[in-house]
Every structure is written in C-alpha cells, then in structure tokens.
Design an enzyme around this catalytic site. Structure first.
Site, PDB file in Angstrom:
ATOM      1  N   LYS A 156       0.856  -1.193   0.000  1.00 37.71           N
ATOM      2  CA  LYS A 156       0.000   0.000   0.000  1.00 37.71           C
ATOM      3  C   LYS A 156       0.888   1.239   0.000  1.00 37.71           C
ATOM      4  CE  LYS A 156      -3.941   2.040   2.546  1.00 37.71           C
ATOM      5  NZ  LYS A 156      -4.796   1.942   3.744  1.00 37.71           N
TER       6      LYS A 156
ATOM      7  N   SER B  67      -9.890   2.179   2.685  1.00 39.02           N
ATOM      8  CA  SER B  67      -8.939   2.882   1.840  1.00 39.02           C
ATOM      9  C   SER B  67      -7.980   1.966   1.069  1.00 39.02           C
ATOM     10  CB  SER B  67      -8.112   3.844   2.688  1.00 39.02           C
ATOM     11  OG  SER B  67      -7.294   3.134   3.595  1.00 39.02           O
TER      12      SER B  67
ATOM     13  N   SER C 137     -10.349  -0.031   6.801  1.00 38.69           N
ATOM     14  CA  SER C 137      -9.669   0.129   5.518  1.00 38.69           C
ATOM     15  C   SER C 137      -9.017  -1.132   4.964  1.00 38.69           C
ATOM     16  CB  SER C 137      -8.597   1.221   5.621  1.00 38.69           C
ATOM     17  OG  SER C 137      -9.199   2.480   5.563  1.00 38.69           O
TER      18      SER C 137
END
Lengths: 483, 495
Positions: free
Chosen positions: B78, B157, B181
């Site tokens: 990420k 997210s 997330s």
C-alpha cells in the site's frame, strides 16, 4: 523592606510569575537519538524524527525523564507517577511537525517550593506551580538571505523543562534572585547546565501591578529573556510602563511583549486576540508516561546536597556568616572548591580568603573559578602558613598575589623570597631598639601621653623587618619597651 | 504460466521449495498480471526491476537452503508504507516526488523474510475514504465489476491492495486499517483482510492517518496465507512507543484445531435496518456453519455500537488534523509558492496538495480540538471510546470470538456515493468498533450476492488473541467453500 513602587496616585504592588525553560542535560533529544551538542553546524543534529519525515514516531528518552524527576525532587515538588504528553499544534517554519510535544494537563512534576535570599538578609519562599517536559523548536535565521529565512533544526526536539512559578515574586530583585537560585539548583543537580548565553536557560516573565490589597491586575508576558540582568531590567521597565498607562487613564491588555535590549524597553509582540488556539490533545503516538515510586525513591537517594542545605550547614557547623555561606554555595563548583580548600582547617579564614582575595583576583583577571591559577589545595596550604605563624596576614597577601601570578605553591614562594615571619624575640627587640633610638622625640611625646603614636612605632618596626616581623610579638615587645 | 497465479502463498512456498518454479518465474507472472490488469488501476507504481532483483536474490537463497518464511512470494505494498528509494505518496498530490530514505518496519520485516516487492498499491488519499476514490491517481477498480457494467468500488482505503489480490496481480499485499480500511475492501473484493490488535504491527514508517487507530495488516487470498503474512509483519518495535511486546500466538495449531466447544457471540446491535438481505442471510449461514463445526452460538449485546461511527469521526479527524500538519511543502513533497509570506506558501501548498476529503477531515478535526469544543467533542468521544471497549471486554469475558457481517452492503458503483460523505462513512459501521477498541478483526469472503458480488463475514476476537479469530475464520473459509474468481482477474479474457 517594602517592595511597593511609588506612582503618581500612590503605591503600587508588583506581582511577578516566571516560566523558565531549562534545557535538560542529556546527550540526546527528548524523543529522538540525535545529539544535543552545542555548536554543531546547521542541521547537523537532525534525525528523521526531528525533521518530521512521514511515518516517523517519537520515543521517550529515559534520561530526560530521570532528569525531570531529579529536578522535581530538588524543588521539593510532588512527582506524578503518571503524566501525559500532549500535542500543542501551531504552524511555524521552525516547527517541522506542526506541533510541539509538551505536557499540558498532566505534567510530570507538580507543586514545589524554592527559597530565595535577598541582599537585605530576608528570605522568601516562592511557590513552584509545576514542571513539565517538552520539545524545543528549531531556530529561524533571518539574517542569512535578503528575502528568505533559513531554518536550523539542531534544537528541534531538544528536551526542555518548563518550570512555572506561582505569582509569588514581588520585585525585579526577587525575580533575579529566583532565576539565580533556580539556576544554582539545576546546576547542583546536573539537570541543566544553566548556560544562559547558549540558550540553555530562558525565562518568560509575567508582570502585573495592583494597588496593595486589590485583586490581581492584568498581566503581560515578556518572552525569551536570556540573562538575569535582562529579566530584572525588563521587569522594571514593564512595571514603570504599566503604572504610567494605568495612572494616565489607560488600560493594560493581556499580551505578549518583547524586551528590546538596546532601548531597555518592552514592546508588544502579539495580543491575546492573536493568541494561538493550540488545540492541545494527548499525543496518540505516546502512551502515558508512568514510573514507580520506587524509581523516584532511588533517584531521591542519589540526590546531591543542595545549596540551601549546604548553606545551613556552613552557617551552623562552620560558623560562616549567612552572606559568606550564600556566596560560597551559589555555584556548586565554588562550594566544592571551598570544601576542598577548607577541609581540616579554619573554615572561616578559608572562606574569607576565597570570597575576598581569590574572587577579587579572579574578577580583576576576568577569570572563572575553574580557570583559577590557585588550586583549592594551594589556597589551603597558604592559610595553613598563616595560622601556624610562618607568615603574617600582610605577607600572605603578597604571597597570594605571587601564587596567582605564577601558580607556584605558597611554601616555595616564601622560601625563595625569604618571607618567613620573624618570631625571634631577640631579633625583634633589636629592631625596636633601633626604632626607639632613631625617634627619641616621638618616644618622649608618647610617654607624655600621646598614645596614638603607638601605631607609628609598630609601623616603623614592621617596615624595618620588611614586613616579616610577627605583628603580635612586635606589639607586645613595643609595649614593654615604651613603658 | 498463468497457472502460477492460481497458487496460494502457502502452495507457492511449497512449489518454490520443491523447485517446481523459481521466484523469478513466479514474480514475472505477477508483473505480467499487473500489466495485464492495468485498467483496474490498483498499482500506482510497479517496481519491475526491483521485483526481479529481489526475486533473483530469493532464488539464490532458495538454492542455498536459507529461504525465509515468505521467500520469493510476490507482494504489493500500500502506498502508505514508506519504501526506501521508492516514491511514497499516500496517494496525495502533496507527497508527489517524495522518495523516502528509509523503509517502514513492517515492509522491512517482510523483505527480511524473503518477500518480493512488486510495487506500490493504490489507496485513498492518506487512507481517508471507503472507496479508494480520494486517491490522486484515481480509484482502484473492483475486479468483480462486469466489464459491460459500471466499474465497482474496490472499497477503501486499501482498495488497490484488495483489488490486486482479487485480480491475481499480487499474491500478498499490505494494507492499513484505521476504521475498516483493510476489512471493507477485502469484503468488497472477495479476499481475506485482517486488522491485527492495535500495537501488533509497528507503525514506524507508515504515513500516519489517525495514530491511535492505524494498524497495518495483511491481504491474502486464503486464511492460511493471511496468518503466514501476519506472522512476518507483527512484532515489537522499539521505534514505535505504542508497539506491544506480546508474543505471537501459535496460529497454525489454532487453525488446525477447529471451533468445537468455542463460544461465538452474535451482537444484536449489528442487525441493522436496510441491510442487504443477502448479508443477513449470509450472517445466519455463518452461524450455522460454526454451529455445525461444534461451536456454541450466543447472542450478545454491544450496547454502545450505535455511537461508534460518530465517535470515530471525531477522533480520527482530530488526530489526522494534527498528523497532517507536517505536510507544509517545506521539507518534502510538493510546494506551491504563491504570495510572499510563509503562511501564503503553507496555504497554497496545502490547498493544492490535499484533496477535498482530506481537507474536510482536517477541518472537522481542527474544529473538534478547538478551544471551547474540545470537551464537547474530542473528550466526549474518548469517553465513548472507552465505553465501546468496555462493551467488548465484557463480551469477551464470555465468548471466544464475535461474528458479524463485514459491511452493510456489497460493492457499489464508483462515483455514486462521492457527493454524500455520511453515506460513505456508513460503510464502516461494522468495522470501526474494532479500531476504537483496539481488537483484531478479519474479513473472510463467504458467499455471493444475488448479483454475484462477494460478501464478507467478520470475525473479531479479544486483544492479542488473534489465534481465536483465525481459528473461526478458517472454519468459515472451509465451510463456505468460497472460491473467488472475479471476472476481471488476470488471465481472464475480458480483464
């Protein structure tokens, strides 16, 4: 002694509180491993944490916690076993995180006291409100470029103790005594080097005035004062200004002021309306700071003797005057020097030689005690030679001057210059006889009642001996001869 | 070699160990898959050369018999994790061009265990969002989207991470979970996403959103892969003061043990009006599976559940407003010089650098912390947070784990909720409580909706009891027989 200040409308009482920022003596910063060494090149002592790089996290430096506890103990203050680090949020170029990590609601140290002594011999107990740990900001350099400011982050993250007094101070003199005493305690404890020129110790001074007995007036805060003299000057200037404003029908506004060292005046920096909303909240990167009472007790057990205790001991056990004791204990180095020089000797004589001769000579030469050419042992030896009658006090002053000049031992100087005191009765009598023979007219006057002339004979005899005759013996023998 | 993409991490490890394939081959397959599925926009940067270099090094270690637990496993990161020498932007314009000179603790540990870095994965800007739509690189697309229909949200997210795992363009991926997330996008994309106990994985080197809630965790296709990756990520880190020094439980034996005799709590407050019927049905189905496997199903109450979301939307923005203060255009990232003063530069840089949602949260957070509002908002929210944690403490005194749906709905089309932040925030209603309480949670894909979209079940356990969570998750995975095959995965014609 009254501290009241006379104005046009009568007397005014001054109320002062101080916030002192003391840099914690520690090799590394409060939340990073960066060095705290003074004098490094710009941005040399900056870690990723200090520069607030993305994803960096603070980790508390245990040494700084220990130092804060130690300081709290030195101020006879409550030590809080749990305290909390908060973020104080504001934007400024020398604050890379956009917040300062400080302690707001739950400081590591609570209420304590500090006793000050004034020149009139009075002493006052000043309340300590709290002590907390916080990060210093970096430094903005405005003089390096015509339109830009440069930033040096070496100080960013350095550990400070903010020590807040209660509004117990009543004059510039008291404020000066307070900062001096606080500095002294910090230096005894070894928790702050107290070096005001290097910024290790800075004060914000809150000042207000009121008619005696009236409620507190509106205060102003003069920021970032870095010498005892400036602290005292700024208070006097601010008190005068406030009284003038109020007596002129004006009003004092709560505001932050700066002391202009060139004019000796304070001027407004920002008003309360412009004050930041710091949006304090507990720093979620740090758990509450906790330690055990046992840990505090261990630190307490290792605490050095502090100036107040030492001063009392010097007065009670050594028989020193309160003034001499205060002078000798103000700096830890001085006290240590004195202890070394006076141990096993007449404490009072050594105290006298230190505070009068040694300090005088150092002052004149512009030297600190650490740079003294005369070691504590050498000074002690000199005193020994006085007390055992080897030299007179007067000769000792010459020997001292020589010691200060050359760094030689007193015994060597006395030996090589032949300054040993004459205590031989026959030799002194011979000198006295000579003086009497040469001043027969004065002898007659003396014997006819002009007693004052005795000093003249002492002086002549001493002069004849080159100062080396034992003054006590000269006195005694002269009295006999002149009878 | 697209069959290599079908292997789980556990299987790939076996294949590498038995020399059925090399790390380089495996990595190349994934790099190709990532290029092939480029339209899903789940990578923001493919570190092609670095991946092959790391794979070659893995092959050397495999050959030498010094392979680590994740040796040769291709893994996406990420873009919130700082990666040394590789641009890290948190998918924000304000960090464009920022190349960290350091590596986050979590990724360091993964590389140390032999994982191979494929690239940086898309996410919401500063991890703020539930659909990956706030990313400066545009949204990641859910590979379950019908190529003839609208693109569906991968969730957020960590949308890029979930999308890449589902699309088979990464075998494992890191994510971070502040309010859901990891778990919500995992549910949307039909993969396994796990948020560990707060303090398990070091936050050092991860761009901070809300420090007291942020926690890194693994994305994987199977529960066993998830446990494998978690074991490499977790561990005490002296550089993170909130890192926990608590030994990792034995996950493998727990997963092998089954759930016989375990007590599973079903919180009544999680039954919401307006929830997709398929989700309610799946939740009930999940309870049946666990019952069949010998667990006892117990209704429980978590009375403060309704306050979790509002509480979260005070605390998270408050911390974010302070955490994001460092992005001022001075030391790194993008600077906009306008006007003459320092404040002008701050304002211009931050106005240009932060997207709308990030600005919204900074403003909300700044407001919540302001003098005069602090007690009413932040302090009150912290008190509510404590009550929520107490709810869980009380529940876990009685049950071993809690079963809930992961999300109240299936993946929605991109763009539809963009204008309504509140509706968007509701996505996190089932995931946020675990962050507030600091407890671990895992989303396991367990079924499909009538539209053929994946649905996830969430298993929660007590703090530092991840083994119980994995124990239950393993049973759900086995019982559900979910075999996620999204339309637009690599190797499929219409991807």
């Amino acid at each position: 002694m009254s501290n009241l200040v006379q104005g046009q409308t009568g007397e005014w009482e001054v109320v002062i509180g101080m916030e002192v920022h003391a840099q914690v003596t520690s090799d590394s910063k409060l939340f990073s491993g960066s060095s705290t060494a003074f004098g490094a090149g710009p941005n040399q002592n900056v870690s990723l944490v200090d520069a607030a790089m993305p994803g960096m996290l603070p980790v508390i430096n245990g040494t700084c916690v220990r130092q804060a506890i130690k300081t709290g103990l030195g101020l006879k203050a409550d030590i809080n076993l749990t305290s909390v680090f908060d973020r104080k949020n504001y934007f400024y170029a020398d604050l890379p995180q956009g917040y300062q990590i400080s302690q707001f609601k739950h400081p590591i140290v609570g209420e304590g006291v500090l006793t000050i002594e004034l020149s009139d011999g009075s002493s006052h107990v000043i309340g300590i409100e709290r002590l907390h740990l916080e990060q210093d900001a970096g430094k903005s350099l405005h003089d390096q470029h015509p339109s830009k400011s440069y930033i040096d982050l070496n100080r960013s993250g350095v550990a400070l103790m903010e020590i807040v007094s209660k509004p117990d101070l009543r004059s510039a003199e008291q404020a000066g005594a307070y900062i001096k005493k606080l500095r002294s305690i910090l230096r005894y404890l070894g928790t702050c080097d107290g070096n005001m020129e290097e910024g290790s110790l800075r004060a914000d001074v809150n000042v207000s005035v009121r008619k005696p007995g009236a409620p507190l007036g509106t205060r102003t805060e003069t920021k970032n004062l870095n010498s005892v003299r400036f602290i005292m000057q700024s208070i006097d200037a601010e008190v005068e200004r406030q009284i003038e404003v109020i007596e002129g029908g004006g009003e004092i506004f709560q505001e932050t002021r700066l002391f202009d060292t060139s004019t000796g005046m304070t001027r407004a920096m920002r008003s309360k309306e412009d004050a930041h909303d710091y949006r304090y909240f507990p720093d979620p990167d740090l758990l509450p700071l906790t330690f055990t009472q046992n840990y505090v007790d261990q630190i307490a057990a290792e605490l050095p003797e502090l100036p107040d205790d030492l001063r009392v001991r010097m007065v009670n056990d050594y028989g020193l005057s309160s003034y001499d004791a205060a002078v000798l204990t103000e700096e830890r180095e001085t006290a240590l020097f004195y202890e070394k020089a006076s141990i096993g000797r007449d404490r009072k004589i050594v105290a006298n030689w230190m505070s009068v001769e040694l300090f005088g000579a150092l002052n004149k030469a512009g030297k600190t005690l650490a740079e003294s050419p005369i070691t504590p042992v050498a000074l002690g030896e000199l005193v020994d030679l006085i007390t055992d009658g080897t030299i007179s006090g007067r000769i000792a002053k010459d020997v001292f001057a020589d010691m200060f000049e050359t760094g030689k031992a007193a015994a060597n100087i006395i030996e090589s210059k032949g300054l040993k005191q004459v205590s031989d009765t026959g030799a002194i009598e011979a000198m006295i006889d000579k003086v009497i023979a040469e001043n027969q007219d004065k002898v007659d006057e003396y014997r006819n009642g002009k007693d004052k002339l005795f000093g003249f004979f002492v002086g002549q005899t001493m002069k004849l001996s080159g100062g080396q005759a034992n003054p006590g013996m000269v006195n005694q023998l002269l009295k006999n001869k002149l009878k | 070699m697209s069959d290599l993409l079908q292997l789980s991490a556990v299987e790939a490890r076996a294949a590498l160990a038995s020399k059925k394939c090399t790390a380089t081959e495996l990595t190349q397959s994934y790099l190709d898959a990532a290029v092939q599925t480029e339209a899903l926009n789940n990578y923001v940067q493919l570190t092609h050369d670095k991946a092959l270099e790391m794979a070659a090094a893995s092959d050397v270690r495999l050959q030498a018999g010094t392979a680590g637990p994740l040796e040769g496993i291709p893994l996406g990161v990420k873009d919130l994790f700082c990666t040394e020498g590789v641009e890290t932007t948190a998918c924000s314009a304000i960090l464009k061009g920022f190349v960290p000179p350091y590596e986050s603790t979590v990724t360091s540990k993964l590389w140390a265990d032999g994982a191979v870095m494929l690239g940086k994965l898309n996410c919401d800007e500063f991890a703020m969002g539930s659909a990956n739509e706030t990313s400066v690189f545009g949204p990641a697309v859910n590979p379950w989207s019908d190529s003839n229909g609208p693109n569906l949200a991968a969730g957020g997210s960590s949308g890029g991470s979930a999308s890449a795992i589902a699309a088979q363009s990464a075998l494992l991926a890191t994510g971070t979970d502040t309010g859901g997330s990891i778990r919500q996008p995992a549910a949307f994309c039909g993969v396994v996403g796990m948020k560990p106990t707060y303090g398990r994985c070091s936050r050092w080197g991860i761009v901070a959103f809300a420090s007291s809630l942020d926690q890194a965790g693994p994305f994987a296709r199977t529960v066993a892969d998830s446990a494998l990756m978690f074991s490499s990520m977790a561990g005490f880190d002296a550089k993170d003061s909130t890192s926990a020094n608590s030994p990792l439980p034995d996950l493998a034996s727990a997963m092998a043990a089954g759930v016989k005799g375990m007590k599973i709590g079903i919180p009544v407050e999680y039954q919401r009006d307006g929830m997709d019927a398929a989700i309610t049905t799946l939740w009930e189905q999940g309870q049946e599976w666990l019952k069949d496997a010998g667990a006892e199903i117990v209704p429980i109450s978590l009375p403060h559940t309704a306050y979790a979301l509002p509480c979260y939307y005070i605390i998270a923005p408050a911390e974010a407003s302070s955490n994001l203060a460092r992005y001022d255009g001075v030391r790194y990232g993008q600077r906009v010089e306008e006007g003459g003063s320092l404040d002008d530069m701050y304002e211009a840089s931050r106005a240009a650098g932060f997207g709308e949602e990030v600005q919204r949260r900074i403003l909300i957070g700044t407001y919540a912390l302001s003098a005069g509002y602090y007690d009413a908002y932040y302090l009150k929210a912290q008190k509510v947070r404590r009550l929520i944690r107490n709810d869980f403490d009380a529940a876990f005194a009685d049950v071993d784990a809690i079963l809930t749906p992961t999300t109240p709905s299936v993946a929605f089309p991109l763009g539809v909720k963009q204008d309504d932040p509140i509706t968007m925030y509701l996505n996190d209603v089932f995931t946020v409580p675990a962050n507030l309480a600091g407890i671990p949670g895992i989303s396991v894909p367990a079924g499909l909706s009538s539209d053929g979209l994946p649905l996830g079940l969430q298993v929660l356990s007590g703090a530092f009891c991840e083994e119980k969570m994995y124990q239950v998750a393993q049973v759900i995975e086995t019982q559900s027989g979910f075999s996620g095959a999204p339309q637009r995965a690599a190797g499929r014609a219409n991807s």
